[in-house]
Design a protein around this motif. Structure first.
Motif, PDB file in Angstrom:
ATOM      1  N   THR A 116      80.103 -15.505  47.345  1.00  0.00           N
ATOM      2  CA  THR A 116      78.676 -15.480  47.663  1.00  0.00           C
ATOM      3  C   THR A 116      77.889 -15.371  46.369  1.00  0.00           C
ATOM      4  O   THR A 116      78.254 -14.606  45.472  1.00  0.00           O
ATOM      5  CB  THR A 116      78.328 -14.283  48.573  1.00  0.00           C
ATOM      6  OG1 THR A 116      79.021 -14.416  49.811  1.00  0.00           O
ATOM      7  CG2 THR A 116      76.836 -14.225  48.866  1.00  0.00           C
ATOM      8  N   THR A 117      76.797 -16.119  46.255  1.00  0.00           N
ATOM      9  CA  THR A 117      75.970 -16.117  45.052  1.00  0.00           C
ATOM     10  C   THR A 117      74.512 -15.854  45.405  1.00  0.00           C
ATOM     11  O   THR A 117      73.951 -16.522  46.275  1.00  0.00           O
ATOM     12  CB  THR A 117      76.085 -17.468  44.318  1.00  0.00           C
ATOM     13  OG1 THR A 117      77.463 -17.719  44.003  1.00  0.00           O
ATOM     14  CG2 THR A 117      75.264 -17.470  43.037  1.00  0.00           C
ATOM     15  N   ASN A 118      73.919 -14.848  44.748  1.00  0.00           N
ATOM     16  CA  ASN A 118      72.476 -14.584  44.789  1.00  0.00           C
ATOM     17  C   ASN A 118      71.940 -14.242  46.182  1.00  0.00           C
ATOM     18  O   ASN A 118      70.842 -14.643  46.551  1.00  0.00           O
ATOM     19  CB  ASN A 118      71.702 -15.785  44.221  1.00  0.00           C
ATOM     20  CG  ASN A 118      70.287 -15.433  43.825  1.00  0.00           C
ATOM     21  OD1 ASN A 118      70.072 -14.465  43.108  1.00  0.00           O
ATOM     22  ND2 ASN A 118      69.316 -16.197  44.302  1.00  0.00           N
ATOM     23  N   ARG A 119      72.698 -13.446  46.947  1.00  0.00           N
ATOM     24  CA  ARG A 119      72.209 -13.058  48.282  1.00  0.00           C
ATOM     25  C   ARG A 119      71.398 -11.769  48.191  1.00  0.00           C
ATOM     26  O   ARG A 119      71.876 -10.759  47.663  1.00  0.00           O
ATOM     27  CB  ARG A 119      73.386 -12.867  49.245  1.00  0.00           C
ATOM     28  CG  ARG A 119      72.963 -12.431  50.651  1.00  0.00           C
ATOM     29  CD  ARG A 119      74.050 -12.705  51.661  1.00  0.00           C
ATOM     30  NE  ARG A 119      75.247 -11.934  51.418  1.00  0.00           N
ATOM     31  CZ  ARG A 119      75.489 -10.717  51.927  1.00  0.00           C
ATOM     32  NH1 ARG A 119      74.597 -10.147  52.716  1.00  0.00           N
ATOM     33  NH2 ARG A 119      76.629 -10.093  51.658  1.00  0.00           N
ATOM     34  N   LEU A 120      70.178 -11.797  48.721  1.00  0.00           N
ATOM     35  CA  LEU A 120      69.328 -10.611  48.757  1.00  0.00           C
ATOM     36  C   LEU A 120      69.867  -9.648  49.808  1.00  0.00           C
ATOM     37  O   LEU A 120      69.970  -9.994  50.982  1.00  0.00           O
ATOM     38  CB  LEU A 120      67.890 -11.001  49.107  1.00  0.00           C
ATOM     39  CG  LEU A 120      66.877  -9.847  49.230  1.00  0.00           C
ATOM     40  CD1 LEU A 120      66.676  -9.166  47.888  1.00  0.00           C
ATOM     41  CD2 LEU A 120      65.557 -10.364  49.793  1.00  0.00           C
ATOM     42  N   ILE A 121      70.231  -8.416  49.392  1.00  0.00           N
ATOM     43  CA  ILE A 121      70.808  -7.457  50.335  1.00  0.00           C
ATOM     44  C   ILE A 121      69.925  -6.238  50.555  1.00  0.00           C
ATOM     45  O   ILE A 121      70.145  -5.484  51.518  1.00  0.00           O
ATOM     46  CB  ILE A 121      72.207  -7.000  49.869  1.00  0.00           C
ATOM     47  CG1 ILE A 121      72.127  -6.294  48.510  1.00  0.00           C
ATOM     48  CG2 ILE A 121      73.174  -8.176  49.832  1.00  0.00           C
ATOM     49  CD1 ILE A 121      73.414  -5.611  48.113  1.00  0.00           C
ATOM     50  N   ALA A 122      68.922  -6.003  49.679  1.00  0.00           N
ATOM     51  CA  ALA A 122      68.053  -4.834  49.848  1.00  0.00           C
ATOM     52  C   ALA A 122      66.719  -5.078  49.146  1.00  0.00           C
ATOM     53  O   ALA A 122      66.672  -5.730  48.094  1.00  0.00           O
ATOM     54  CB  ALA A 122      68.715  -3.576  49.281  1.00  0.00           C
ATOM     55  N   TYR A 123      65.635  -4.534  49.756  1.00  0.00           N
ATOM     56  CA  TYR A 123      64.300  -4.643  49.150  1.00  0.00           C
ATOM     57  C   TYR A 123      63.504  -3.383  49.470  1.00  0.00           C
ATOM     58  O   TYR A 123      63.458  -2.936  50.617  1.00  0.00           O
ATOM     59  CB  TYR A 123      63.560  -5.870  49.667  1.00  0.00           C
ATOM     60  CG  TYR A 123      62.148  -5.964  49.159  1.00  0.00           C
ATOM     61  CD1 TYR A 123      61.905  -6.189  47.816  1.00  0.00           C
ATOM     62  CD2 TYR A 123      61.061  -5.801  50.022  1.00  0.00           C
ATOM     63  CE1 TYR A 123      60.594  -6.263  47.325  1.00  0.00           C
ATOM     64  CE2 TYR A 123      59.755  -5.879  49.548  1.00  0.00           C
ATOM     65  CZ  TYR A 123      59.531  -6.107  48.190  1.00  0.00           C
ATOM     66  OH  TYR A 123      58.239  -6.176  47.716  1.00  0.00           O
ATOM     67  N   ASN A 124      62.917  -2.788  48.450  1.00  0.00           N
ATOM     68  CA  ASN A 124      62.088  -1.599  48.602  1.00  0.00           C
ATOM     69  C   ASN A 124      60.628  -2.000  48.385  1.00  0.00           C
ATOM     70  O   ASN A 124      60.220  -2.270  47.240  1.00  0.00           O
ATOM     71  CB  ASN A 124      62.495  -0.531  47.580  1.00  0.00           C
ATOM     72  CG  ASN A 124      61.788   0.794  47.801  1.00  0.00           C
ATOM     73  OD1 ASN A 124      60.651   0.830  48.259  1.00  0.00           O
ATOM     74  ND2 ASN A 124      62.469   1.887  47.452  1.00  0.00           N
ATOM     75  N   PRO A 125      59.827  -2.053  49.451  1.00  0.00           N
ATOM     76  CA  PRO A 125      58.433  -2.505  49.296  1.00  0.00           C
ATOM     77  C   PRO A 125      57.584  -1.554  48.465  1.00  0.00           C
ATOM     78  O   PRO A 125      56.560  -1.970  47.900  1.00  0.00           O
ATOM     79  CB  PRO A 125      57.938  -2.581  50.738  1.00  0.00           C
ATOM     80  CG  PRO A 125      58.819  -1.668  51.507  1.00  0.00           C
ATOM     81  CD  PRO A 125      60.153  -1.736  50.845  1.00  0.00           C
ATOM     82  N   THR A 126      57.989  -0.288  48.378  1.00  0.00           N
ATOM     83  CA  THR A 126      57.218   0.677  47.587  1.00  0.00           C
ATOM     84  C   THR A 126      57.363   0.411  46.100  1.00  0.00           C
ATOM     85  O   THR A 126      56.381   0.392  45.345  1.00  0.00           O
ATOM     86  CB  THR A 126      57.669   2.114  47.903  1.00  0.00           C
ATOM     87  OG1 THR A 126      57.517   2.356  49.304  1.00  0.00           O
ATOM     88  CG2 THR A 126      56.844   3.126  47.115  1.00  0.00           C
ATOM     89  N   THR A 127      58.609   0.195  45.659  1.00  0.00           N
ATOM     90  CA  THR A 127      58.856  -0.052  44.237  1.00  0.00           C
ATOM     91  C   THR A 127      58.973  -1.538  43.909  1.00  0.00           C
ATOM     92  O   THR A 127      59.076  -1.900  42.736  1.00  0.00           O
ATOM     93  CB  THR A 127      60.156   0.648  43.802  1.00  0.00           C
ATOM     94  OG1 THR A 127      61.257   0.097  44.539  1.00  0.00           O
ATOM     95  CG2 THR A 127      60.078   2.151  44.072  1.00  0.00           C
ATOM     96  N   THR A 128      59.006  -2.367  44.962  1.00  0.00           N
ATOM     97  CA  THR A 128      59.225  -3.823  44.868  1.00  0.00           C
ATOM     98  C   THR A 128      60.553  -4.164  44.215  1.00  0.00           C
ATOM     99  O   THR A 128      60.726  -5.240  43.643  1.00  0.00           O
ATOM    100  CB  THR A 128      58.085  -4.535  44.110  1.00  0.00           C
ATOM    101  OG1 THR A 128      58.136  -4.169  42.725  1.00  0.00           O
ATOM    102  CG2 THR A 128      56.726  -4.222  44.721  1.00  0.00           C
TER     103      THR A 128
END
Length: 321
Positions: A116-128
């Motif tokens: 797998t290449t470049n899969r987004l697994i987590a995002y924090n909207p507070t800290t971006t």
């Protein structure tokens, strides 16, 4: 099925020749063979799920809000390509028929089982902060086997003596080693603020199995008792997993096998050990089917298999007593 019928047919022919050769008066003798082989893969199957990843090569593109799967390629193959060394003891009943027992050690080539290449697994909207995963799992098989076979000698012409043989493969020891590299990159905007490189090694132990082999070869006389030989061999068998154990897990080179981390929250016995079964239900130690799972027991997962079919060339020396 066709391959099995061909092997059975060859075995029947060999047995027929055994009966025809009873009147042959050539002296019986023992012989020993030492050889090395290289096999190429002949049949490909889909690999099992590895580390929760399907047997695919997945490429994701885009960042937060646009990260999506842009390409997917199924990963297929077998562990039939690789090197083998072996020692064989043979007994010749007469000029036409003999029996061999081989002891072989085989090491397969490494095969990519999932990526797998470049899969987004987590995002924090507070800290971006956005975390992306690159994942590659590769497997290698090592095995020690016994290979009893029936040999049909086709007659000697000058110093050459061609022969055929059919038999079975009985693995007595071996495992599938899966090395997995995970690279977690955390970005804020276009700037990378953290990186964690995780590495794990899983050892899969097999259930007992049985394979088939057939070969066509010839020996060339070098002296009174010493000969060189060459064989073209086809073999085919599959290996079903019995247990799996994670023996190594590190993050940035630090041992975390028994320590929960951000990227591997469960470090219990159940997370490290797997018991392969044919059926999962409410009595299985698997949280997807049973809410009352026990973390101190191995996790139950469905049994999977890998193929070890190949066509190989063996070269070596033969010494006759």
């Amino acid at each position: 099925m066709k391959k099995s019928l061909i092997l059975v047919g060859m075995m029947v022919c060999s047995m027929t020749m055994l009966g025809q050769a009873k009147e042959d008066t050539k002296k019986e003798n023992w012989y020993f063979k030492l050889g090395g082989s290289y096999f190429t893969q002949t049949a490909a199957t889909e690999f099992p799920v590895v580390g929760g990843q399907l047997p695919n090569k997945d490429v994701y593109t885009g960042g937060v809000g646009t990260n999506k799967l842009s390409s997917r390629e199924s990963v297929t193959g077998s562990f039939g390509a690789g090197f083998r060394s072996g020692l064989t003891a043979g007994y010749r009943f007469n000029s036409r028929v003999g029996f061999e027992m081989g002891v072989n050690y085989y090491t397969s080539n490494s095969k990519t089982m999932a990526q797998t290449t470049n899969r987004l697994i987590a995002y924090n909207p507070t800290t971006t902060a956005a975390t992306y995963l690159d994942f590659t799992a590769t497997g290698t098989i090592k095995a020690l086997d016994l290979a009893p076979s029936l040999v049909l000698f086709l007659g000697q012409s000058k110093d050459f003596e061609p022969y055929t043989k059919v038999g079975v493969i009985l693995p007595v020891y071996g495992d599938l080693t899966i090395d997995t590299d995970r690279n977690y990159r955390t970005l804020v905007g276009a700037n990378q603020v953290a990186e964690t490189k995780a590495y794990s090694r899983d050892i899969v132990k097999p259930n007992p199995t049985l394979g088939f082999t057939a070969a066509l070869g010839t020996s060339y006389k070098l002296g009174n008792k010493l000969s060189a030989f060459a064989e073209i061999e086809y073999r085919n068998f599959t290996v079903h997993g019995k247990t799996k154990e994670t023996t190594v897990y590190t993050e940035n080179g630090v041992d975390k096998l028994n320590t929960p981390t951000t990227f591997r929250a469960d470090a219990s016995y159940s997370a490290i050990h797997t018991n392969y079964v044919d059926r999962l239900d409410a009595n299985s130690n698997n949280s997807e089917y049973n809410s009352a799972t026990v973390s101190t027991r191995a996790k139950d997962e469905l049994s999977s298999y890998v193929g070890i079919s190949g066509l190989g060339l063996t070269l070596g020396l033969k010494y006759s007593l």
